[in-house]
Motif scaffolding. Structure first.
Motif, PDB file in Angstrom:
ATOM      1  N   GLY A 102      -0.610  16.239   7.279  1.00  0.00           N
ATOM      2  CA  GLY A 102      -1.710  16.800   6.500  1.00  0.00           C
ATOM      3  C   GLY A 102      -2.890  15.849   6.502  1.00  0.00           C
ATOM      4  N   ARG A 103      -3.951  16.241   5.821  1.00  0.00           N
ATOM      5  CA  ARG A 103      -5.143  15.415   5.751  1.00  0.00           C
ATOM      6  C   ARG A 103      -4.903  14.190   4.878  1.00  0.00           C
ATOM      7  N   PHE A 104      -5.503  13.068   5.290  1.00  0.00           N
ATOM      8  CA  PHE A 104      -5.469  11.873   4.472  1.00  0.00           C
ATOM      9  C   PHE A 104      -6.548  11.977   3.398  1.00  0.00           C
ATOM     10  N   GLY A 105      -6.266  11.395   2.244  1.00  0.00           N
ATOM     11  CA  GLY A 105      -7.227  11.455   1.157  1.00  0.00           C
ATOM     12  C   GLY A 105      -8.392  10.503   1.313  1.00  0.00           C
ATOM     13  N   SER A 106      -8.273   9.557   2.246  1.00  0.00           N
ATOM     14  CA  SER A 106      -9.335   8.576   2.450  1.00  0.00           C
ATOM     15  C   SER A 106      -9.384   8.171   3.914  1.00  0.00           C
ATOM     16  N   ASP A 107     -10.605   8.015   4.437  1.00  0.00           N
ATOM     17  CA  ASP A 107     -10.779   7.486   5.784  1.00  0.00           C
ATOM     18  C   ASP A 107     -11.520   6.148   5.735  1.00  0.00           C
ATOM     19  N   PHE A 108     -11.437   5.494   4.575  1.00  0.00           N
ATOM     20  CA  PHE A 108     -12.152   4.239   4.372  1.00  0.00           C
ATOM     21  C   PHE A 108     -11.853   3.212   5.468  1.00  0.00           C
TER      22      PHE A 108
ATOM     23  N   ALA B 188       0.839  -1.202   0.000  1.00  0.00           N
ATOM     24  CA  ALA B 188       0.000   0.000   0.000  1.00  0.00           C
ATOM     25  C   ALA B 188       0.872   1.249   0.000  1.00  0.00           C
ATOM     26  N   ALA B 189       0.525   2.191  -0.872  1.00  0.00           N
ATOM     27  CA  ALA B 189       1.313   3.409  -1.008  1.00  0.00           C
ATOM     28  C   ALA B 189       0.430   4.505  -1.589  1.00  0.00           C
ATOM     29  N   SER B 190       0.923   5.718  -1.504  1.00  0.00           N
ATOM     30  CA  SER B 190       0.272   6.848  -2.178  1.00  0.00           C
ATOM     31  C   SER B 190       1.357   7.671  -2.855  1.00  0.00           C
ATOM     32  N   ALA B 191       0.967   8.442  -3.848  1.00  0.00           N
ATOM     33  CA  ALA B 191       1.948   9.286  -4.539  1.00  0.00           C
ATOM     34  C   ALA B 191       1.227  10.237  -5.477  1.00  0.00           C
TER      35      ALA B 191
ATOM     36  N   ASN C 218      -4.224   6.239  -1.051  1.00  0.00           N
ATOM     37  CA  ASN C 218      -4.121   5.089  -0.154  1.00  0.00           C
ATOM     38  C   ASN C 218      -5.363   5.004   0.726  1.00  0.00           C
ATOM     39  N   HIS C 219      -6.107   3.904   0.590  1.00  0.00           N
ATOM     40  CA  HIS C 219      -7.326   3.698   1.382  1.00  0.00           C
ATOM     41  C   HIS C 219      -7.092   2.815   2.606  1.00  0.00           C
ATOM     42  N   PHE C 220      -5.856   2.354   2.813  1.00  0.00           N
ATOM     43  CA  PHE C 220      -5.610   1.339   3.828  1.00  0.00           C
ATOM     44  C   PHE C 220      -4.815   1.874   5.018  1.00  0.00           C
TER      45      PHE C 220
ATOM     46  N   ASN D 169       5.387  12.157  -1.212  1.00  0.00           N
ATOM     47  CA  ASN D 169       4.899  13.502  -1.474  1.00  0.00           C
ATOM     48  C   ASN D 169       3.420  13.686  -1.118  1.00  0.00           C
ATOM     49  N   ARG D 170       2.888  12.752  -0.320  1.00  0.00           N
ATOM     50  CA  ARG D 170       1.528  12.869   0.198  1.00  0.00           C
ATOM     51  C   ARG D 170       1.543  12.485   1.669  1.00  0.00           C
ATOM     52  N   SER D 171       0.570  12.972   2.417  1.00  0.00           N
ATOM     53  CA  SER D 171       0.505  12.611   3.836  1.00  0.00           C
ATOM     54  C   SER D 171      -0.080  11.222   4.054  1.00  0.00           C
ATOM     55  N   ASP D 172      -0.940  10.766   3.113  1.00  0.00           N
ATOM     56  CA  ASP D 172      -1.572   9.451   3.295  1.00  0.00           C
ATOM     57  C   ASP D 172      -0.687   8.328   2.738  1.00  0.00           C
ATOM     58  N   VAL D 173       0.541   8.309   3.207  1.00  0.00           N
ATOM     59  CA  VAL D 173       1.484   7.267   2.793  1.00  0.00           C
ATOM     60  C   VAL D 173       1.010   5.896   3.268  1.00  0.00           C
ATOM     61  N   GLY D 174       1.510   4.864   2.610  1.00  0.00           N
ATOM     62  CA  GLY D 174       1.121   3.505   2.953  1.00  0.00           C
ATOM     63  C   GLY D 174       2.156   2.804   3.809  1.00  0.00           C
TER      64      GLY D 174
END
Length: 205
Positions: A104-110, A73-76, A90-92, A154-159
């Motif tokens: 920062g804010r996560f892109g998903s709170d799934f 799991a990752a984000s970018a 990243n939803h996980f 480069n995103r806060s919602d890293v995996g």
């Protein structure tokens, strides 16, 4: 409802001599040892479970999956492919931004929403608690450009893939060493709990 089961191949690597009884499939009989492993059949040796999958088993498996070493799991942002730029969300992430002091804010709170009404075994909760400390350790330090570029941080919602590898790269460079011992012990305890259940529930016979 979502159903989560463990990546059973990884969980049973300590049992290389598992039974290779022929599997009945309709009017044909299959023997997994005669199959060439391909991307579409390399899990065929695992069977539909015969035992009841309890809520506790499924939540244990969920936590096991979230923190497995094969979890990629990752984000970018800004990934280039086929002449376009793409972002990966990243939803996980099993924690809120506040829990891990995120930048920062996560892109998903799934995943947080999915887990909100679930109860976890002591073993799974111990993994979640130890994992939270690693997540917080990641956000406590800004990595240098080389690490950030290598892992696309480069995103806060890293995996989990990015976090565990960023922490290990920091340790190698003696920049901000983080001890994984507590996490490793709690994760191994959860694995030891789940591993025999692969047989008890009929995934392997």
């Amino acid at each position: 409802m979502l159903q989560f089961y463990p990546p059973l191949m990884a969980m049973t690597t300590r049992f290389p001599d598992y039974s290779r009884k022929s599997l009945a499939g309709g009017n044909r009989v299959y023997n997994p040892s005669n199959l060439n492993p391909m991307r579409f059949n390399n899990r065929d040796q695992f069977l539909q479970p015969t035992g009841k999958l309890t809520h506790r088993f499924k939540t244990d498996c969920l936590v096991w999956m979230l923190f497995n070493g094969n979890n990629l799991a990752a984000s970018a942002d800004g990934l280039e492919w086929n002449g376009k730029k793409w972002s990966i969300l990243n939803h996980f992430i099993p924690y809120t931004e506040t829990e891990v002091a995120a930048s920062g804010r996560f892109g998903s709170d799934f995943m947080v929403e999915y887990m909100a009404d679930k109860t976890f075994s002591p073993e799974a909760q111990a993994v979640l608690d130890a994992g939270r400390k690693l997540w917080r350790a990641y956000f406590a330090v800004n990595d240098n450009w080389a690490i950030r570029d290598k892992l696309k941080l480069n995103r806060s919602d890293v995996g989990w893939y990015q976090i565990r590898n960023a922490l290990k790269l920091r340790a190698e460079k003696a920049a901000a060493p983080v001890n994984f011992d507590v996490f490793d012990k709690t994760y191994e305890k959860l694995s030891d709990k789940l591993r025999p259940m692969v047989y008890e529930l009929g995934f392997l016979r």
